[in-house]
Motif scaffolding. Structure first.
Motif, PDB file in Angstrom:
ATOM      1  N   UNK A  85      19.315  35.417  12.226  1.00  0.00           N
ATOM      2  CA  UNK A  85      18.547  34.190  12.388  1.00  0.00           C
ATOM      3  C   UNK A  85      19.329  33.020  11.826  1.00  0.00           C
ATOM      4  N   UNK A  86      18.896  31.812  12.150  1.00  0.00           N
ATOM      5  CA  UNK A  86      19.637  30.645  11.681  1.00  0.00           C
ATOM      6  C   UNK A  86      18.700  29.545  11.204  1.00  0.00           C
ATOM      7  N   UNK A  87      19.236  28.671  10.344  1.00  0.00           N
ATOM      8  CA  UNK A  87      18.526  27.508   9.815  1.00  0.00           C
ATOM      9  C   UNK A  87      19.429  26.293   9.996  1.00  0.00           C
ATOM     10  N   UNK A  88      18.916  25.254  10.625  1.00  0.00           N
ATOM     11  CA  UNK A  88      19.701  24.035  10.815  1.00  0.00           C
ATOM     12  C   UNK A  88      18.794  22.816  10.722  1.00  0.00           C
ATOM     13  N   UNK A  89      19.365  21.699  10.350  1.00  0.00           N
ATOM     14  CA  UNK A  89      18.623  20.458  10.342  1.00  0.00           C
ATOM     15  C   UNK A  89      18.204  20.073  11.755  1.00  0.00           C
ATOM     16  N   UNK A  90      17.079  19.373  11.856  1.00  0.00           N
ATOM     17  CA  UNK A  90      16.580  18.985  13.162  1.00  0.00           C
ATOM     18  C   UNK A  90      15.538  19.930  13.710  1.00  0.00           C
ATOM     19  N   UNK A  91      15.500  21.167  13.185  1.00  0.00           N
ATOM     20  CA  UNK A  91      14.484  22.132  13.581  1.00  0.00           C
ATOM     21  C   UNK A  91      13.244  21.935  12.703  1.00  0.00           C
ATOM     22  N   UNK A  92      12.104  22.421  13.165  1.00  0.00           N
ATOM     23  CA  UNK A  92      10.878  22.330  12.378  1.00  0.00           C
ATOM     24  C   UNK A  92      10.941  23.320  11.217  1.00  0.00           C
ATOM     25  N   UNK A  93      10.780  22.814   9.998  1.00  0.00           N
ATOM     26  CA  UNK A  93      10.855  23.678   8.822  1.00  0.00           C
ATOM     27  C   UNK A  93       9.736  24.719   8.824  1.00  0.00           C
ATOM     28  N   UNK A  94       8.584  24.370   9.387  1.00  0.00           N
ATOM     29  CA  UNK A  94       7.480  25.322   9.448  1.00  0.00           C
ATOM     30  C   UNK A  94       7.866  26.546  10.271  1.00  0.00           C
ATOM     31  N   UNK A  95       8.553  26.318  11.397  1.00  0.00           N
ATOM     32  CA  UNK A  95       9.004  27.435  12.232  1.00  0.00           C
ATOM     33  C   UNK A  95      10.056  28.269  11.514  1.00  0.00           C
ATOM     34  N   UNK A  96      10.947  27.603  10.787  1.00  0.00           N
ATOM     35  CA  UNK A  96      11.977  28.322  10.053  1.00  0.00           C
ATOM     36  C   UNK A  96      11.375  29.155   8.928  1.00  0.00           C
ATOM     37  N   UNK A  97      10.370  28.614   8.248  1.00  0.00           N
ATOM     38  CA  UNK A  97       9.705  29.373   7.191  1.00  0.00           C
ATOM     39  C   UNK A  97       9.016  30.612   7.768  1.00  0.00           C
ATOM     40  N   UNK A  98       8.413  30.455   8.946  1.00  0.00           N
ATOM     41  CA  UNK A  98       7.766  31.603   9.604  1.00  0.00           C
ATOM     42  C   UNK A  98       8.802  32.660   9.973  1.00  0.00           C
ATOM     43  N   UNK A  99       9.977  32.209  10.399  1.00  0.00           N
ATOM     44  CA  UNK A  99      11.072  33.120  10.747  1.00  0.00           C
ATOM     45  C   UNK A  99      11.519  33.896   9.514  1.00  0.00           C
ATOM     46  N   UNK A 100      11.647  33.198   8.397  1.00  0.00           N
ATOM     47  CA  UNK A 100      12.038  33.857   7.144  1.00  0.00           C
ATOM     48  C   UNK A 100      10.960  34.841   6.702  1.00  0.00           C
ATOM     49  N   UNK A 101       9.706  34.425   6.813  1.00  0.00           N
ATOM     50  CA  UNK A 101       8.596  35.279   6.395  1.00  0.00           C
ATOM     51  C   UNK A 101       8.534  36.560   7.232  1.00  0.00           C
ATOM     52  N   UNK A 102       8.832  36.440   8.526  1.00  0.00           N
ATOM     53  CA  UNK A 102       8.794  37.605   9.410  1.00  0.00           C
ATOM     54  C   UNK A 102       9.901  38.599   9.077  1.00  0.00           C
ATOM     55  N   UNK A 103      11.033  38.080   8.605  1.00  0.00           N
ATOM     56  CA  UNK A 103      12.111  38.959   8.157  1.00  0.00           C
ATOM     57  C   UNK A 103      13.398  38.775   8.926  1.00  0.00           C
ATOM     58  N   UNK A 104      14.509  38.560   8.197  1.00  0.00           N
ATOM     59  CA  UNK A 104      15.838  38.434   8.785  1.00  0.00           C
ATOM     60  C   UNK A 104      16.801  39.318   8.013  1.00  0.00           C
TER      61      UNK A 104
END
Length: 331
Positions: A85-104
């Protein structure tokens, strides 16, 4: 395998830290991605998403993060239990947090965005991290990320329950890169595949280009720059297609030439039977638009990407003529 892959993969599989100097475009991404996947898929019982992050990769730009993510995604198709998975500026932080919570299993990120999540995302855990990759270290330092990298390294070492294997990759080994290596690496293996010949090193030690790259230049008056660039594009298309990056000084210059070429030159070329697309890329564009342009340019057969120097870092999938044009005003 490329030379950097041949030299680096066995070292990383042995578990050593590494400082890798190799030219941009030499295959560094697979040089560290393959050992990571190999080691993670060996773990028994098989990893689960709930086991959390096992490898962290940081890269200087959003486009490079996405490109590295695509490499990992392709490699993980044979090991479906490994989730990149990836994290970058410009993306919604809420979606990224959900991605992290789901597991990477593998996390690729720009340093600023990762540090932001470290400080504000409670469910981001580094307790199982075994790998830390610093890609394009020289560019990261040029962009002012040294303090962010050091903070990230401190957090990883503080929270990781296992010994952390760290890999730093760079096209050049400046004093700044060496200082960063001294801060983040312990007894690394040094893999230098970008050494210049002794004669060149004495005169141009800070500049390293691939041996297969041919460089040419044209000195032209300012008032003839536009017609010279346009003629160059037409000439190359007539010789059998063109895939080119045109680096420009500012976002306004990129916007101006993009509109001009798209509205006029593209139509004139189409009337003459030449099909070519013009794209633009700079830091003032929305992230979704940047990703769209990035992918469309890579996949098109004939295209010209107008961009600012700091924003563009991509590899073309085209097998035809690939040309980089540095569109400067004065010499």
């Amino acid at each position: 395998m490329t030379a950097v892959q041949q030299k680096t993969i066995p070292v990383l599989l042995s578990g050593r830290n590494a400082l890798v100097k190799s030219l941009t475009g030499s295959g560094k991404t697979l040089a560290y991605a393959i050992p990571i996947i190999q080691k993670l898929q060996e773990i028994t019982p098989q990893l689960k998403r709930s086991d959390g992050i096992h490898a962290v990769v940081i890269a200087p730009t959003r486009e490079l993060v996405i490109q590295s993510y695509e490499y990992f995604e392709t490699l993980c198709r044979a090991f479906t239990w490994l989730v990149p998975g990836y994290l970058i500026g410009g993306e919604k932080k809420k979606s990224e947090k959900a991605r992290i919570r789901k597991g990477l299993s593998i996390l690729i990120s720009t340093p600023g965005r990762l540090l932001d999540h470290i400080e504000h995302t409670a469910n981001l855990s580094f307790s199982n991290v075994k790998w830390f990759i610093i890609d394009e270290a020289d560019r990261l330092l040029d962009m002012g990320f040294q303090q962010a990298i050091v903070k990230i390294a401190e957090k990883l070492n503080e929270h990781s329950s296992d010994s952390l294997q760290t890999v730093l990759l760079s096209a050049t080994l400046t004093k700044e890169v060496e200082n960063l290596a001294g801060t983040t690496l312990t007894k690394p293996a040094v893999i230098d595949l970008a050494a210049l010949s002794e004669e060149v090193a004495m005169t141009c030690e800070d500049f390293v280009v691939p041996s297969q790259l041919e460089q040419h230049f044209i000195i032209t008056p300012v008032k003839l720059r536009l017609i010279t660039l346009s003629s160059f594009i037409v000439d190359k298309l007539a010789l059998g297609g063109l895939k080119a990056l045109v680096f420009m000084s500012t976002q306004d210059v990129v916007d101006f030439h993009s509109d001009l070429f798209s509205e006029m030159l593209q139509k004139l070329l189409a009337d003459s039977g030449y099909s070519v697309l013009f794209f633009k890329l700079h830091g003032n564009m929305h992230q979704q638009d940047r990703v769209k342009v990035f992918n469309e340019f890579r996949e098109c057969r004939a295209g010209i990407l107008l961009c600012t120097v700091s924003i563009c870092k991509c590899k073309s999938h085209n097998k035809g003529n690939n040309i980089v044009i540095n569109f400067i005003g004065e010499l």
